[in-house]
Scaffold this motif. Structure first.
Motif, PDB file in Angstrom:
ATOM      1  N   VAL A 293       1.595 -31.809 -11.152  1.00 23.91           N
ATOM      2  CA  VAL A 293       1.931 -33.147 -11.627  1.00 23.91           C
ATOM      3  C   VAL A 293       1.519 -34.196 -10.602  1.00 23.91           C
ATOM      4  N   SER A 294       1.236 -33.772  -9.389  1.00 20.93           N
ATOM      5  CA  SER A 294       0.777 -34.684  -8.353  1.00 20.93           C
ATOM      6  C   SER A 294      -0.101 -33.914  -7.373  1.00 20.93           C
ATOM      7  N   VAL A 295      -0.850 -34.650  -6.594  1.00 23.66           N
ATOM      8  CA  VAL A 295      -1.753 -34.048  -5.615  1.00 23.66           C
ATOM      9  C   VAL A 295      -1.251 -34.378  -4.218  1.00 23.66           C
ATOM     10  N   ARG A 296      -0.913 -33.345  -3.479  1.00 29.25           N
ATOM     11  CA  ARG A 296      -0.467 -33.532  -2.096  1.00 29.25           C
ATOM     12  C   ARG A 296      -1.708 -33.738  -1.223  1.00 29.25           C
ATOM     13  N   VAL A 297      -1.808 -34.914  -0.622  1.00 26.54           N
ATOM     14  CA  VAL A 297      -3.006 -35.279   0.132  1.00 26.54           C
ATOM     15  C   VAL A 297      -2.712 -35.306   1.625  1.00 26.54           C
ATOM     16  N   LEU A 298      -3.549 -34.649   2.373  1.00 25.73           N
ATOM     17  CA  LEU A 298      -3.489 -34.728   3.828  1.00 25.73           C
ATOM     18  C   LEU A 298      -4.656 -35.610   4.268  1.00 25.73           C
ATOM     19  N   VAL A 299      -4.345 -36.760   4.824  1.00 28.36           N
ATOM     20  CA  VAL A 299      -5.346 -37.760   5.186  1.00 28.36           C
ATOM     21  C   VAL A 299      -5.510 -37.788   6.701  1.00 28.36           C
ATOM     22  N   VAL A 300      -6.735 -37.654   7.164  1.00 26.99           N
ATOM     23  CA  VAL A 300      -7.004 -37.694   8.601  1.00 26.99           C
ATOM     24  C   VAL A 300      -7.456 -39.090   8.982  1.00 26.99           C
ATOM     25  N   ALA A 301      -6.662 -39.758   9.793  1.00 25.46           N
ATOM     26  CA  ALA A 301      -7.002 -41.111  10.253  1.00 25.46           C
ATOM     27  C   ALA A 301      -7.664 -41.032  11.624  1.00 25.46           C
ATOM     28  N   GLY A 302      -8.394 -42.080  11.968  1.00 25.26           N
ATOM     29  CA  GLY A 302      -9.087 -42.086  13.258  1.00 25.26           C
ATOM     30  C   GLY A 302      -9.193 -43.485  13.817  1.00 25.26           C
ATOM     31  N   SER A 303      -9.474 -43.558  15.093  1.00 27.97           N
ATOM     32  CA  SER A 303      -9.573 -44.854  15.767  1.00 27.97           C
ATOM     33  C   SER A 303     -10.813 -45.607  15.306  1.00 27.97           C
ATOM     34  N   GLY A 304     -10.882 -46.868  15.678  1.00 20.63           N
ATOM     35  CA  GLY A 304     -12.021 -47.689  15.272  1.00 20.63           C
ATOM     36  C   GLY A 304     -11.924 -48.043  13.803  1.00 20.63           C
ATOM     37  N   GLY A 305     -13.053 -47.950  13.097  1.00 21.70           N
ATOM     38  CA  GLY A 305     -13.072 -48.322  11.690  1.00 21.70           C
ATOM     39  C   GLY A 305     -12.741 -47.190  10.742  1.00 21.70           C
ATOM     40  N   HIS A 306     -12.528 -45.981  11.262  1.00 20.24           N
ATOM     41  CA  HIS A 306     -12.270 -44.834  10.393  1.00 20.24           C
ATOM     42  C   HIS A 306     -11.023 -45.036   9.538  1.00 20.24           C
ATOM     43  N   THR A 307      -9.944 -45.482  10.165  1.00 20.47           N
ATOM     44  CA  THR A 307      -8.699 -45.659   9.421  1.00 20.47           C
ATOM     45  C   THR A 307      -8.835 -46.765   8.379  1.00 20.47           C
ATOM     46  N   THR A 308      -9.501 -47.865   8.739  1.00 19.83           N
ATOM     47  CA  THR A 308      -9.712 -48.959   7.786  1.00 19.83           C
ATOM     48  C   THR A 308     -10.459 -48.465   6.552  1.00 19.83           C
TER      49      THR A 308
ATOM     50  N   VAL B 141      -2.455 -37.655   9.308  1.00 24.21           N
ATOM     51  CA  VAL B 141      -2.564 -37.006  10.610  1.00 24.21           C
ATOM     52  C   VAL B 141      -3.441 -37.880  11.492  1.00 24.21           C
ATOM     53  N   LEU B 142      -2.958 -38.192  12.662  1.00 28.80           N
ATOM     54  CA  LEU B 142      -3.728 -39.009  13.595  1.00 28.80           C
ATOM     55  C   LEU B 142      -3.493 -38.543  15.018  1.00 28.80           C
ATOM     56  N   ALA B 143      -4.388 -38.949  15.902  1.00 24.36           N
ATOM     57  CA  ALA B 143      -4.278 -38.562  17.307  1.00 24.36           C
ATOM     58  C   ALA B 143      -3.067 -39.226  17.941  1.00 24.36           C
ATOM     59  N   ASP B 144      -2.432 -38.528  18.857  1.00 20.18           N
ATOM     60  CA  ASP B 144      -1.205 -39.040  19.462  1.00 20.18           C
ATOM     61  C   ASP B 144      -1.416 -40.289  20.313  1.00 20.18           C
ATOM     62  N   THR B 145      -2.677 -40.608  20.628  1.00 20.81           N
ATOM     63  CA  THR B 145      -2.960 -41.814  21.407  1.00 20.81           C
ATOM     64  C   THR B 145      -3.422 -42.983  20.526  1.00 20.81           C
ATOM     65  N   ASP B 146      -3.483 -42.762  19.219  1.00 23.45           N
ATOM     66  CA  ASP B 146      -4.025 -43.767  18.300  1.00 23.45           C
ATOM     67  C   ASP B 146      -2.897 -44.641  17.744  1.00 23.45           C
TER      68      ASP B 146
ATOM     69  N   THR C  70       4.132 -39.526   4.954  1.00 26.27           N
ATOM     70  CA  THR C  70       4.609 -39.113   6.271  1.00 26.27           C
ATOM     71  C   THR C  70       3.462 -39.253   7.253  1.00 26.27           C
ATOM     72  N   THR C  71       3.771 -39.382   8.523  1.00 26.08           N
ATOM     73  CA  THR C  71       2.744 -39.420   9.566  1.00 26.08           C
ATOM     74  C   THR C  71       3.021 -38.306  10.568  1.00 26.08           C
ATOM     75  N   HIS C  72       1.946 -37.736  11.080  1.00 27.95           N
ATOM     76  CA  HIS C  72       2.050 -36.612  12.011  1.00 27.95           C
ATOM     77  C   HIS C  72       1.026 -36.797  13.135  1.00 27.95           C
ATOM     78  N   LEU C  73       1.425 -36.493  14.323  1.00 27.70           N
ATOM     79  CA  LEU C  73       0.560 -36.663  15.498  1.00 27.70           C
ATOM     80  C   LEU C  73       0.109 -35.312  16.034  1.00 27.70           C
ATOM     81  N   ILE C  74      -1.164 -35.236  16.395  1.00 32.09           N
ATOM     82  CA  ILE C  74      -1.704 -34.064  17.078  1.00 32.09           C
ATOM     83  C   ILE C  74      -2.541 -34.550  18.255  1.00 32.09           C
ATOM     84  N   PRO C  75      -2.792 -33.711  19.239  1.00 34.91           N
ATOM     85  CA  PRO C  75      -3.636 -34.134  20.366  1.00 34.91           C
ATOM     86  C   PRO C  75      -5.039 -34.498  19.902  1.00 34.91           C
ATOM     87  N   ARG C  76      -5.624 -35.481  20.561  1.00 36.73           N
ATOM     88  CA  ARG C  76      -6.981 -35.907  20.202  1.00 36.73           C
ATOM     89  C   ARG C  76      -7.977 -34.809  20.546  1.00 36.73           C
TER      90      ARG C  76
END
Length: 213
Positions: A35-50, A69-74, A98-104
């Motif tokens: 009934v829905s799609v669980r999406v895992l989105v990878v964000a990144g610094s610079g223009g990637h997230t935009t 999911v994004l880098a812990d320094t972003d 939800t947001t989750h941090l992992i090492p860059r």
């Protein structure tokens, strides 16, 4: 000697088959309509997230929840995601994220040799996270963080836990050559989108629909 060797090899193969069957029975849900799609989105610094947020803005309400999911320094990407989701929640009260941090995986100007170790380190965080979230879809567009995440998603399928669709959208900035992440995931993604015709000519597996972000 040969008999015992064959016995050991045969036992190992049988154990792998039994493990796969057990994983299928325990984790795969059959006959249940999505009934829905669980999406895992990878964000990144610079223009990637935009760019990735622009793409998410064009998707229907069915892509819910969204796990970022994004880098812990972003820090900047975290702010952009929060503002985007707050605005989306005003239009859809059932919107979840939800947001989750992992090492860059790789810092700017980091050497390639050391990047191998930092990527493996990030993989140690990506594996349990991806296995816990069990997304239906991974959406990414080039940041190095997407490599360990996509590797984890592929492992879910290899172990017959869940087939995860990997969609890679190369950044609009990439006109004639792919990013390093793109060169890697071109061979493993289910759908690989480029935004310039020159890239489509060089990489025939890719899909060119013009500018999409």
């Amino acid at each position: 000697m040969n008999f015992f060797l064959c016995l050991i090899v045969g036992g190992g193969i049988a154990a792998l088959i039994l493990l796969r069957l057990w994983l299928v029975v325990c984790f795969r849900k059959k006959g249940q309509p999505a009934v829905s799609v669980r999406v895992l989105v990878v964000a990144g610094s610079g223009g990637h997230t935009t760019e990735i947020l622009r793409l998410l803005g064009s998707l229907s309400k069915g892509y819910n929840p969204r796990h970022y999911v994004l880098a812990d320094t972003d820090k900047m990407s975290a702010v952009k995601i929060r503002l985007f989701e707050e605005k989306r929640a005003e239009l859809d009260s059932e919107s979840l994220y939800t947001t989750h941090l992992i090492p860059r995986s790789r810092e700017v100007q980091q050497s390639w040799s050391s990047a191998l170790f930092t990527t493996l380190y990030a993989l140690c965080y990506s594996l349990p996270l991806t296995f816990r979230l069990k997304p239906d879809l991974v959406l990414c567009n080039g940041p190095g963080t997407c490599v360990p995440i996509c590797a984890s998603a592929l492992l879910l399928g290899i172990l017959a836990i869940k087939k995860v669709i990997i969609v890679y959208v190369e950044s609009i900035c990439r006109v004639e050559t792919l990013s390093l992440s793109g060169k890697i995931l071109y061979h493993f993604s289910d759908y690989f989108f480029v935004q310039w015709p020159a890239l489509k000519e060089k990489y025939p597996k890719s899909v060119y629909l013009g500018r999409i972000v």
